[in-house]
Write an enzyme that holds these catalytic residues in place. Structure first.
Site, mmCIF file in Angstrom:
data_model
loop_
_atom_site.group_PDB
_atom_site.id
_atom_site.type_symbol
_atom_site.label_atom_id
_atom_site.label_comp_id
_atom_site.label_asym_id
_atom_site.label_seq_id
_atom_site.Cartn_x
_atom_site.Cartn_y
_atom_site.Cartn_z
ATOM 1 N N HIS A 145 0.877 -1.172 0.000
ATOM 2 C CA HIS A 145 0.000 0.000 0.000
ATOM 3 C C HIS A 145 0.916 1.224 0.000
ATOM 4 C CE1 HIS A 145 -2.838 2.916 1.826
ATOM 5 N NE2 HIS A 145 -3.811 2.106 1.462
ATOM 6 N N ASP A 222 2.977 -4.761 7.976
ATOM 7 C CA ASP A 222 1.766 -3.951 7.835
ATOM 8 C C ASP A 222 0.577 -4.900 7.985
ATOM 9 O OD1 ASP A 222 -0.511 -2.760 6.861
ATOM 10 O OD2 ASP A 222 0.422 -1.926 5.067
ATOM 11 N N GLN A 225 -4.619 -5.325 6.822
ATOM 12 C CA GLN A 225 -5.639 -6.223 6.261
ATOM 13 C C GLN A 225 -5.670 -7.595 6.928
ATOM 14 O OE1 GLN A 225 -7.987 -5.381 4.198
ATOM 15 N NE2 GLN A 225 -7.206 -3.354 3.695
ATOM 16 N N CYS A 386 -4.714 2.334 -3.772
ATOM 17 C CA CYS A 386 -3.483 2.864 -3.145
ATOM 18 C C CYS A 386 -2.312 1.910 -3.348
ATOM 19 C CB CYS A 386 -3.676 3.153 -1.658
ATOM 20 S SG CYS A 386 -4.851 4.457 -1.364
HETATM 21 N N1 PLP Z 1 -1.833 -0.884 4.529
HETATM 22 C C1 PLP Z 1 -2.791 -1.585 3.912
HETATM 23 C C2 PLP Z 1 -2.482 -2.948 3.391
HETATM 24 C C3 PLP Z 1 -4.066 -1.048 3.766
HETATM 25 O O1 PLP Z 1 -5.015 -1.760 3.156
HETATM 26 C C4 PLP Z 1 -4.316 0.248 4.268
HETATM 27 C C5 PLP Z 1 -5.649 0.864 4.066
HETATM 28 O O2 PLP Z 1 -6.364 0.558 3.136
HETATM 29 C C6 PLP Z 1 -3.301 0.919 4.922
HETATM 30 C C7 PLP Z 1 -2.064 0.337 5.033
HETATM 31 C C8 PLP Z 1 -3.509 2.276 5.504
HETATM 32 O O3 PLP Z 1 -4.429 2.217 6.552
HETATM 33 P P1 PLP Z 1 -4.980 3.557 7.208
HETATM 34 O O4 PLP Z 1 -5.512 4.387 6.095
HETATM 35 O O5 PLP Z 1 -6.052 3.068 8.134
HETATM 36 O O6 PLP Z 1 -3.850 4.198 7.930
#
Ligand code: PLP
Length: 428
Positions: A145, A222, A225, A386
């Site tokens: 992401h 991360d 998900q 993203c």
């Molecule tokens: N990482 C992953 C894999 C995500 O799917 C997302 C959000 O869609 C994020 C990071 C970022 O999360 P947040 O916008 O809640 O900080």
């Protein structure tokens, strides 16, 4: 009662049985906890399939926010009066619940943030500035992401370090040969996504962490998900940092968690300066607070933190293994059904995947599809999710993504498929 119905084994979850179970009044009780689902959108029953973006919230989470503001709103940690003590206790109860949820060794290793993005930025800025030097390498993957790409780009640029990328295969899995090729004695950080939001791929993070440790690199996972779907054990994983967001876990927006190993966090400078993160301040200098407060400058998001406890309780009561088994049955059913649509190609066919049905349909732009499905009351996400570098790798402008949660049903998958068939007729 709910945990009994959720306590299904995967073998019970063939389609026939899934349909039967979904009609069970006790199952309806789980879904009925989400008031937002019971509404019409554009004249049709809402079908919410955008759970990877954010999950809906059970009533107990919504009520917890309102109870906090109606009964015990007060600033935490510094007050001696009863409301402040009650608010502090509730805030710290959530920290302990998060500790247990991810099996951290101690609650002090749980830092509250605004979400995954802030957690990763905290590590990139505080750890990165102190530890990255010219020539060092940070290794991420081709399916990250943007929030696990840009913070590393920024700090690598500032520190003269190099950002390297693990390749992704055509099926949407990490190319582990590429990982082993690129990890070197110069690698100082390996930061990878546990589950891809665009593809649903579950990455072999345990193997990656072990290999990183062999070269003395730090690790970040991360978990945005994965945290709602998979068992998380940060001690077994032996990872240095693990970040996630409450709002993808049936909890409120604006609150998230960064787990860090005590030894690593202790050695890091603070991220932001201000109240709460200090022990003593004078114009000559400042001493910093203990963990976790060293990384929690300013008045935190108390209401949403308190409500996160209810989200964790909701998941714990249902039981992750049973939730996972159910969601996998939906994924299998959804995959089979989508594959019956002419010209539809599922994007992301990893052997190990969860909860995400990303697809492209020949001759139809995802955006047109998304807009049309919305007129049928079906909420999906379209675009690059993203993950622009991943879309580029796959040669796509974007995908249409239906992502599943515990309250979704096979009937909703059927409505999606019917909607897609209609859309294909209209848009081709
Ligand atoms: N990482 C992953 C894999 C995500 O799917 C997302 C959000 O869609 C994020 C990071 C970022 O999360 P947040 O916008 O809640 O900080």
């Amino acid at each position: 009662m709910i945990s009994t119905i959720m306590n299904a084994t995967p073998t019970m979850l063939d389609h026939q049985n899934t349909n039967k179970r979904l009609q069970d009044p006790i199952w309806a009780e789980v879904r009925a906890q989400f008031p937002i689902l019971d509404q019409q959108v554009n004249g049709r029953q809402l079908v919410y399939l955008d759970n990877a973006a954010t999950t809906q919230k059970p009533k107990r989470v919504i009520d917890a926010i309102s109870t906090y503001y109606q009964e015990y709103n007060a600033n935490i940690h510094r007050g001696l009066h009863s409301l402040a003590e009650r608010a502090t206790a509730a805030y710290e109860d959530t920290r302990e619940a998060v500790r247990a949820y991810i099996n951290a060794k101690e609650a002090a290793e749980v830092i509250f943030t605004r979400g995954t993005t802030e957690g990763i930025n905290l590590v990139a800025q505080a750890w990165g500035r102190a530890n990255l030097n010219p020539g060092d390498e940070v290794l991420i993957s081709g399916m990250e992401h943007h929030s696990n790409i840009v913070p590393w780009q920024m700090i690598c640029q500032e520190r003269g370090a190099k950002l390297k990328v693990i390749a992704v295969t055509d099926l949407g899995e990490l190319d582990m040969a590429s990982f082993y090729d690129q990890i070197t004695e110069w690698t100082k950080m390996v930061a990878v996504v546990h589950v891809s939001n665009a593809l649903g791929t579950i990455n072999p993070v345990a193997e990656i962490v072990q290999a990183a440790k062999k070269v003395g690199a730090y690790t970040l996972v991360d978990g945005a998900q994965s945290t709602a779907h998979l068992e998380i054990d940060v001690q077994a994983l032996d990872v240095d940092f693990f970040a996630f967001s409450s709002h993808k876990l049936y909890g409120p927006t604006g609150i998230g968690v960064l787990y860090g190993k005590r030894t690593v966090l202790d050695a890091m400078p603070p991220y932001q300066g201000g109240g709460e993160m200090i022990k003593e301040v004078s114009f000559e200098g400042t001493t910093y607070n203990e963990l976790p407060y060293k990384f929690e400058a300013g008045t935190p998001n108390i209401a949403d933190t308190v409500a996160l406890l209810e989200a964790i309780n909701f998941v714990n009561e249902l039981g992750k293994p049973a939730m996972h088994a159910y969601e996998q049955s939906l994924l299998t059913y959804g995959t089979e059904q989508l594959n019956t649509i002419d010209g539809l190609r599922i994007i992301g066919q990893a052997a190990n995947k969860i909860s995400v049905l990303s697809f492209a349909i020949d001759g139809i732009h995802p955006q047109d599809l998304g807009i049309l499905l919305d007129t049928y009351g079906i909420a999906v996400r379209t675009g690059h999710h993203c993950t622009q570098p991943l879309m580029k790798r796959l040669g796509l402008p974007g995908t249409t993504r239906a992502s599943l949660a515990i309250y979704n049903t096979t009937s909703e998958v059927d409505l999606l498929v019917t909607g897609l068939r209609k859309a294909v007729k209209m848009l081709r």
